[in-house]
Each structure stands twice: as structure tokens, then as C-alpha cells.
Design a protein around this motif. Structure first.
Motif, PDB file in Angstrom:
ATOM      1  N   ASP A 212     -16.350 -95.463 123.833  1.00 20.51           N
ATOM      2  CA  ASP A 212     -14.666 -95.487 124.375  1.00 20.51           C
ATOM      3  C   ASP A 212     -14.274 -93.781 123.501  1.00 20.51           C
ATOM      4  OD1 ASP A 212     -14.040 -94.940 121.254  1.00 20.51           O
ATOM      5  OD2 ASP A 212     -13.299 -97.665 121.063  1.00 20.51           O
ATOM      6  N   ASP A 213     -13.000 -94.159 124.096  1.00 19.67           N
ATOM      7  CA  ASP A 213     -12.351 -92.514 124.325  1.00 19.67           C
ATOM      8  C   ASP A 213     -12.099 -92.317 122.910  1.00 19.67           C
ATOM      9  OD1 ASP A 213     -11.925 -92.648 126.869  1.00 19.67           O
ATOM     10  OD2 ASP A 213     -10.101 -93.346 126.781  1.00 19.67           O
ATOM     11  N   ALA A 214     -11.533 -92.281 122.334  1.00 17.74           N
ATOM     12  CA  ALA A 214     -11.566 -92.817 119.961  1.00 17.74           C
ATOM     13  C   ALA A 214     -13.094 -92.184 119.882  1.00 17.74           C
ATOM     14  CB  ALA A 214     -10.962 -94.053 119.491  1.00 17.74           C
ATOM     15  N   THR A 215     -13.905 -92.373 119.768  1.00 17.62           N
ATOM     16  CA  THR A 215     -14.935 -92.596 119.671  1.00 17.62           C
ATOM     17  C   THR A 215     -16.016 -90.548 119.635  1.00 17.62           C
ATOM     18  OG1 THR A 215     -16.395 -93.972 121.082  1.00 17.62           O
ATOM     19  CG2 THR A 215     -16.657 -93.913 118.703  1.00 17.62           C
ATOM     20  N   LEU A 216     -15.574 -90.371 121.515  1.00 18.44           N
ATOM     21  CA  LEU A 216     -15.669 -89.514 122.026  1.00 18.44           C
ATOM     22  C   LEU A 216     -14.263 -88.041 121.425  1.00 18.44           C
ATOM     23  CD1 LEU A 216     -16.779 -90.916 125.927  1.00 18.44           C
ATOM     24  CD2 LEU A 216     -18.106 -89.494 124.321  1.00 18.44           C
ATOM     25  N   ARG A 217     -13.607 -88.882 121.434  1.00 17.99           N
ATOM     26  CA  ARG A 217     -12.791 -87.499 120.666  1.00 17.99           C
ATOM     27  C   ARG A 217     -13.106 -87.239 119.863  1.00 17.99           C
ATOM     28  NH1 ARG A 217     -10.436 -82.994 120.959  1.00 17.99           N
ATOM     29  NH2 ARG A 217      -8.814 -82.850 119.903  1.00 17.99           N
ATOM     30  N   ALA A 218     -13.226 -88.551 118.746  1.00 21.39           N
ATOM     31  CA  ALA A 218     -13.978 -88.005 117.094  1.00 21.39           C
ATOM     32  C   ALA A 218     -14.793 -86.740 117.033  1.00 21.39           C
ATOM     33  CB  ALA A 218     -14.142 -89.326 116.419  1.00 21.39           C
ATOM     34  N   LEU A 219     -15.482 -86.611 118.234  1.00 22.36           N
ATOM     35  CA  LEU A 219     -17.968 -85.599 118.756  1.00 22.36           C
ATOM     36  C   LEU A 219     -16.259 -84.216 119.101  1.00 22.36           C
ATOM     37  CD1 LEU A 219     -20.672 -85.561 118.285  1.00 22.36           C
ATOM     38  CD2 LEU A 219     -20.455 -86.053 120.416  1.00 22.36           C
ATOM     39  N   ASP A 220     -16.310 -84.939 119.747  1.00 20.06           N
ATOM     40  CA  ASP A 220     -14.690 -83.412 120.351  1.00 20.06           C
ATOM     41  C   ASP A 220     -14.471 -82.621 119.227  1.00 20.06           C
ATOM     42  OD1 ASP A 220     -14.783 -81.235 122.380  1.00 20.06           O
ATOM     43  OD2 ASP A 220     -12.853 -82.144 121.748  1.00 20.06           O
ATOM     44  N   LEU A 221     -13.767 -83.549 117.795  1.00 16.14           N
ATOM     45  CA  LEU A 221     -12.543 -82.678 117.279  1.00 16.14           C
ATOM     46  C   LEU A 221     -14.098 -81.859 116.396  1.00 16.14           C
ATOM     47  CD1 LEU A 221      -9.613 -82.492 115.887  1.00 16.14           C
ATOM     48  CD2 LEU A 221     -11.249 -84.653 114.195  1.00 16.14           C
ATOM     49  N   ALA A 222     -15.462 -82.867 115.804  1.00 10.02           N
ATOM     50  CA  ALA A 222     -16.223 -82.180 115.468  1.00 10.02           C
ATOM     51  C   ALA A 222     -16.822 -80.766 115.382  1.00 10.02           C
ATOM     52  CB  ALA A 222     -17.115 -83.265 114.701  1.00 10.02           C
ATOM     53  N   LEU A 223     -16.821 -81.443 116.377  1.00  9.45           N
ATOM     54  CA  LEU A 223     -18.044 -79.772 117.314  1.00  9.45           C
ATOM     55  C   LEU A 223     -16.828 -78.356 117.272  1.00  9.45           C
ATOM     56  CD1 LEU A 223     -18.867 -81.452 120.718  1.00  9.45           C
ATOM     57  CD2 LEU A 223     -20.624 -80.348 118.920  1.00  9.45           C
ATOM     58  N   SER A 224     -15.789 -79.081 117.619  1.00  7.50           N
ATOM     59  CA  SER A 224     -14.184 -77.867 117.228  1.00  7.50           C
ATOM     60  C   SER A 224     -14.242 -77.302 115.991  1.00  7.50           C
ATOM     61  CB  SER A 224     -13.054 -78.267 117.978  1.00  7.50           C
ATOM     62  OG  SER A 224     -13.514 -78.923 119.755  1.00  7.50           O
ATOM     63  N   LEU A 225     -14.651 -78.344 115.251  1.00  8.24           N
ATOM     64  CA  LEU A 225     -13.972 -77.613 113.937  1.00  8.24           C
ATOM     65  C   LEU A 225     -15.195 -76.951 113.233  1.00  8.24           C
ATOM     66  CD1 LEU A 225     -13.092 -81.509 112.093  1.00  8.24           C
ATOM     67  CD2 LEU A 225     -11.297 -79.917 112.672  1.00  8.24           C
ATOM     68  N   LEU A 226     -16.052 -77.262 113.524  1.00  7.91           N
ATOM     69  CA  LEU A 226     -17.296 -76.902 113.178  1.00  7.91           C
ATOM     70  C   LEU A 226     -18.088 -75.130 114.058  1.00  7.91           C
ATOM     71  CD1 LEU A 226     -19.390 -79.931 112.549  1.00  7.91           C
ATOM     72  CD2 LEU A 226     -18.972 -78.022 111.278  1.00  7.91           C
ATOM     73  N   ILE A 227     -17.413 -74.889 114.291  1.00  6.56           N
ATOM     74  CA  ILE A 227     -17.140 -73.902 115.181  1.00  6.56           C
ATOM     75  C   ILE A 227     -17.620 -72.395 114.765  1.00  6.56           C
ATOM     76  CG2 ILE A 227     -16.100 -71.727 117.321  1.00  6.56           C
ATOM     77  CD1 ILE A 227     -14.999 -74.438 118.955  1.00  6.56           C
ATOM     78  N   ASP A 228     -16.597 -72.254 113.704  1.00  5.63           N
ATOM     79  CA  ASP A 228     -17.304 -71.105 113.143  1.00  5.63           C
ATOM     80  C   ASP A 228     -16.517 -71.478 111.659  1.00  5.63           C
ATOM     81  OD1 ASP A 228     -18.112 -68.441 112.754  1.00  5.63           O
ATOM     82  OD2 ASP A 228     -16.071 -67.713 112.307  1.00  5.63           O
ATOM     83  N   HIS A 229     -17.441 -70.427 110.445  1.00  3.87           N
ATOM     84  CA  HIS A 229     -16.743 -70.945 108.902  1.00  3.87           C
ATOM     85  C   HIS A 229     -17.041 -69.504 109.117  1.00  3.87           C
ATOM     86  CE1 HIS A 229     -16.444 -73.358 105.903  1.00  3.87           C
ATOM     87  NE2 HIS A 229     -15.073 -73.699 105.790  1.00  3.87           N
ATOM     88  N   ASP A 230     -17.027 -68.627 109.446  1.00  2.89           N
ATOM     89  CA  ASP A 230     -16.854 -67.368 108.152  1.00  2.89           C
ATOM     90  C   ASP A 230     -17.845 -66.284 108.211  1.00  2.89           C
ATOM     91  OD1 ASP A 230     -15.692 -64.932 107.283  1.00  2.89           O
ATOM     92  OD2 ASP A 230     -15.681 -65.011 105.304  1.00  2.89           O
ATOM     93  N   LEU A 231     -18.471 -65.949 106.969  1.00  5.10           N
ATOM     94  CA  LEU A 231     -19.978 -65.511 107.585  1.00  5.10           C
ATOM     95  C   LEU A 231     -20.723 -66.524 106.859  1.00  5.10           C
ATOM     96  CD1 LEU A 231     -19.583 -61.770 106.575  1.00  5.10           C
ATOM     97  CD2 LEU A 231     -19.657 -63.014 108.694  1.00  5.10           C
ATOM     98  N   ALA A 232     -21.075 -67.864 107.377  1.00 10.65           N
ATOM     99  CA  ALA A 232     -21.983 -68.525 106.569  1.00 10.65           C
ATOM    100  C   ALA A 232     -23.820 -67.881 107.041  1.00 10.65           C
ATOM    101  CB  ALA A 232     -22.079 -69.893 107.550  1.00 10.65           C
ATOM    102  N   ALA A 233     -24.851 -68.167 106.352  1.00  9.28           N
ATOM    103  CA  ALA A 233     -25.576 -67.967 105.915  1.00  9.28           C
ATOM    104  C   ALA A 233     -26.560 -67.626 107.839  1.00  9.28           C
ATOM    105  CB  ALA A 233     -26.742 -68.438 105.396  1.00  9.28           C
ATOM    106  N   SER A 234     -26.212 -69.000 108.191  1.00  6.52           N
ATOM    107  CA  SER A 234     -26.834 -68.494 109.820  1.00  6.52           C
ATOM    108  C   SER A 234     -25.522 -67.530 110.522  1.00  6.52           C
ATOM    109  CB  SER A 234     -26.209 -70.146 110.585  1.00  6.52           C
ATOM    110  OG  SER A 234     -25.495 -70.211 110.236  1.00  6.52           O
ATOM    111  N   THR A 235     -24.558 -67.256 110.104  1.00  4.63           N
ATOM    112  CA  THR A 235     -23.300 -65.660 110.857  1.00  4.63           C
ATOM    113  C   THR A 235     -24.248 -65.305 110.342  1.00  4.63           C
ATOM    114  OG1 THR A 235     -22.015 -67.775 110.779  1.00  4.63           O
ATOM    115  CG2 THR A 235     -21.044 -65.770 112.007  1.00  4.63           C
ATOM    116  N   LEU A 236     -24.669 -64.706 109.148  1.00  3.31           N
ATOM    117  CA  LEU A 236     -24.898 -63.548 108.759  1.00  3.31           C
ATOM    118  C   LEU A 236     -25.570 -63.611 108.981  1.00  3.31           C
ATOM    119  CD1 LEU A 236     -24.728 -60.800 106.864  1.00  3.31           C
ATOM    120  CD2 LEU A 236     -25.724 -62.545 104.857  1.00  3.31           C
ATOM    121  N   ALA A 237     -27.339 -64.044 109.783  1.00  2.00           N
ATOM    122  CA  ALA A 237     -28.012 -63.493 110.502  1.00  2.00           C
ATOM    123  C   ALA A 237     -27.957 -63.327 111.687  1.00  2.00           C
ATOM    124  CB  ALA A 237     -29.305 -64.747 110.670  1.00  2.00           C
ATOM    125  N   VAL A 238     -26.567 -64.159 112.334  1.00  3.85           N
ATOM    126  CA  VAL A 238     -26.717 -63.600 114.325  1.00  3.85           C
ATOM    127  C   VAL A 238     -26.438 -62.185 113.481  1.00  3.85           C
ATOM    128  CG1 VAL A 238     -25.099 -63.961 115.695  1.00  3.85           C
ATOM    129  CG2 VAL A 238     -26.431 -66.005 114.528  1.00  3.85           C
TER     130      VAL A 238
END
Length: 413
Positions: A212-238
Motif C-alpha cells: 500500500d502507499d505506506a509500505t511503498l513510502r517506507a521503502l522509498d524513505l529507506a532508499l533516500s536515507l541510505l544514499i550516502d554516509h560519508d566515507l564508508a568502506a564501499s565509498t572509499l573503494a569508489v
């Protein structure tokens, strides 16, 4: 009277680029990263720049060591700031940004500095078909990380401009790659149109359950929150890959390779399994005790960058609390946090919040890793765009050799 004062030298875009020794497009990249400010020219056309800011940026570049040394400890970035248990994208509160805008809007804004309402990422038919064929050829036991890496490689092979690292070309590749990664995954739920929002398309790859709209919004929120988090290990590799001038598809592949580790992107899968066990056994304390007795940490708890709660977890928990189907898993997660808090000062992190989403939605344990990887792709592209503007191959630290001193005899069979 204009907004330019007589005692401050103003430079045109071309003059600023010449003084910095970069292309005019790069000047605007500095603006989008918050490293420069611009104003409209007196005629109302074009931008002007404060010469003092330009000169300060030139001096800052000259102070950077030419190679080796502490380069990896001095990576300048204008993307994410983590401070006082909050985090910010380009100075904007990331949680509030995620609550008000979609993943695609935030990703594109992070890349360009311009927020375009309602923007959608769509994969070209040829690239998507190639990625789906490549993913379909994998063994049935392949995980989501395998599928995402193969999809990235297939998309790269169909992009003849991938080696062109001009900013606009890289942006074009990014807007192709992100939807290709999502739409190349096999569908397990009701298929969604390829030109619609990204979150519903990803949902249909993660679970057969209806959303439903609420669960899809929760998934989109999760995607948005996780876009970046400074120089995490994977980002340093990038950043290292981009420093070597790898194209954006290869840069993302480097990030995916590191993200697969159990201490990074795959951590949510461990939290998922623990949470499922808590719901099955009906006791968070017993499950926590088993983990500690076995000498393992409790998944989904603690983050070295936050003394208090992880703001990403709290935001996602808040969204999930409005979803009836998520309440049991959310209660279990809070019980795990409370049981551990009797002995350890650890708060829930975003991996535990992702586990609540995946467990309550009938997703597999690896679903959180998939969400994490898709989300972080946007951040990796932002870091690659930054690194492409730096001196090539600057990330070449010198190793501290600890082996036998020469000369040593030749080895014998």
C-alpha cells in the motif's frame, strides 16, 4: 545598484575556470558541492564568482600532498556531514530531506545541485534487455549482489560513452545505471511500469506481497536515507576507483564488491535472521543471550559514528510504526534493543530498521542488502563526480613494509 560591490573583484565563469585550471563545467560542480558561491552578473546573464573564494580554493588545492602520505585521511567532500548524532546532505538535514522528497529527486539533486520535482529514472530498452539476459544466465543460487554486479557490467557494455568522464556524460550514465540495476532483477511480485517511481519497481523485485502507499513510502524513505554516509568502506573503494579514472559503471562495481561484506551492506541480512528468530521463539532476551554466549555481537545494534540513536533507524522506525503489518517485527526490534541495553549501551542502527521492513514484508534475508546497494549507488556516483575533479591517481599511499629485509636467497622447489 547591483548585488556586486566595487571593493570585491568578481570573475566570470570563464575567468574563474582559467584561474582554477579547470573546465567551466567544473566551476559549477564546485558550486553544487558548496565549495563556491555564485551570483548573477550585472546584466542578469551568466554567473560571477568572488575572486577571493576562487583564490582560496586554489590555495587549498596546492596544500594537498602530491602523492602518498596521508592522502586517504584528507579526502575533501561536500556531500555528507555527520555531526552531533545527525547527518546532512550538502548541509541539508538528510532525514527531513528524505521525508519530503523521493529517492530519485534527492539523488539527482545530490548530483546536480538542482531539485527537479517528479523526476524519474528510466532504463533504455537495449541496456535493460542485456542486463536481464546476463542476470538470467546466473545460477539459481546467485544472490542479489551477484545480480547487481552482473547487471552493472552488462549495462556498461551497452554504453559506448562510458569512458567519457565529462560531467554531463557521467550524469547520463548514472540515470541509466540506477534503473537498470532495479529493473534487471527478477520480478517476484506484481510487475510495475518501467517509467514509474523507482520504489514500487524495486518492491516487486523483493516480495510477492502487495504494497500500500505506506509500505511503498517506507521503502522509498529507506532508499533516500541510505544514499550516502560519508566515507564508508564501499565509498572509499569508489573514490579509489574514480581516482584511477574508472568509468562510472566500474566505480559502482567497486562499491558493490565491498558492500557485499558482512560488516557493511550484508549486515541487514544478519539482523533479518535474528529478528525472524525472535518472532519465532517469542523471546528477544533468549536470542540476544545466544548471540552473546556464542561470542557474536548482536546484529543491528550500535554505530561508531553515533553516540546516540542512528537517525536513519529512528526515521525508518517512525515510518514503519504506521504500518499494521510491521508492528510485531518493530516490537521485536525494540525488545532486542532493550534486552541488550541492560548490559551494553548500544542503540538500534539502520540495519535493524531494514530488517523490520524486510521481515514484516515477507522479503528474503538479503532484501536489505539489495535496498542498501541500490540506494548507495546514487551516493557513489556523487563521490565519483567529486573525485573526477581531483588530480588523477592521488590515492596512492605508500605501504609500510614488514617482510624480510633483502637480500634473501632465491626460493627453491
Amino acid at each position: 545598484m547591483t548585488d556586486e560591490t566595487a571593493d570585491t573583484e568578481r570573475l566570470t565563469t570563464r575567468e574563474a575556470a582559467e584561474r582554477l585550471g579547470v573546465k567551466p563545467e567544473t566551476v559549477y560542480a564546485y558550486v553544487s558541492r558548496g565549495q563556491l558561491t555564485s551570483r548573477r552578473g550585472a546584466s542578469g546573464r551568466g554567473s560571477t564568482f568572488d575572486a577571493r573564494e576562487i583564490d582560496a580554493l586554489v590555495r587549498k588545492g596546492r596544500r594537498e600532498p602530491p602523492g602518498g602520505g596521508d592522502t586517504l585521511q584528507r579526502i575533501r567532500t561536500g556531500i555528507t556531514l555527520i555531526e552531533q548524532d545527525r547527518y546532512y546532505f550538502r548541509g541539508v538535514d538528510a532525514v527531513e530531506l528524505a521525508r519530503r522528497h523521493s529517492y530519485e529527486e534527492i539523488a539527482d539533486w545530490l548530483w546536480t545541485g538542482t531539485l527537479r520535482a517528479g523526476i524519474r529514472f528510466t532504463a533504455p530498452p537495449e541496456a535493460l534487455a542485456a542486463a536481464r539476459r546476463a542476470v538470467g544466465a546466473l545460477p539459481p543460487a546467485s544472490g542479489s549482489a551477484d545480480r547487481l554486479k552482473v547487471a552493472a557490467i552488462a549495462a556498461a557494455a551497452l554504453d559506448p560513452l562510458r569512458y567519457d568522464l565529462d560531467r554531463e556524460t557521467v550524469l547520463g550514465s548514472a540515470r541509466i545505471l540506477v534503473p537498470t540495476l532495479v529493473d534487471a532483477l527478477p520480478t517476484v511480485g506484481r510487475a510495475r511500469p518501467g517509467d514509474g517511481p523507482l520504489a514500487p519497481r524495486l518492491w516487486s523485485r523483493l516480495t510477492p506481497a502487495e504494497a500500500d502507499d505506506a509500505t511503498l513510502r517506507a521503502l522509498d524513505l529507506a532508499l533516500s536515507l541510505l544514499i550516502d554516509h560519508d566515507l564508508a568502506a564501499s565509498t572509499l573503494a569508489v573514490r579509489v576507483a574514480a581516482s584511477a579514472r574508472a568509468h562510472p559503471y566500474a566505480v559502482v562495481s567497486a562499491g558493490l564488491g565491498v558492500l557485499e561484506g558482512p560488516l557493511h551492506g550484508a549486515a541487514s541480512g544478519l539482523a533479518h535472521r535474528m529478528l525472524a528468530e525472535v518472532l519465532e521463539r517469542g523471546s528477544a532476551a533468549a536470542v540476544v543471550a545466544d548471540h552473546l554466549r556464542a561470542g557474536r555481537g548482536v546484529p543491528g545494534l550500535g554505530h561508531r559514528l553515533y553516540a546516540g540513536p542512528d537517525p536513519r533507524a529512528e526515521a525508518l522506525f517512525d515510518a514503519l510504526s504506521a504500518i499494521p503489518a510491521a508492528r510485531a517485527a518493530l516490537t521485536a526490534a525494540r525488545a532486542v534493543e532493550a534486552a541488550t541495553a541492560r548490559h551494553l549501551e548500544l542503540r538500534a542502527n539502520v540495519d535493524l530498521a531494514l530488517a523490520v521492513l524486510s521481515v514484516s514484508s515477507g522479503m528474503k534475508a538479503e532484501a536489505g542488502e539489495t535496498v542498501f546497494a541500490v540506494a548507495r549507488t546514487a551516493g557513489w556516483i556523487a563521490h565519483a563526480l567529486e573525485e573526477y575533479e581531483e588530480r588523477p591517481m592521488r590515492m596512492r599511499p605508500t605501504g609500510q613494509y614488514g617482510g624480510p629485509r633483502p637480500p634473501q636467497p632465491l626460493p627453491r622447489p
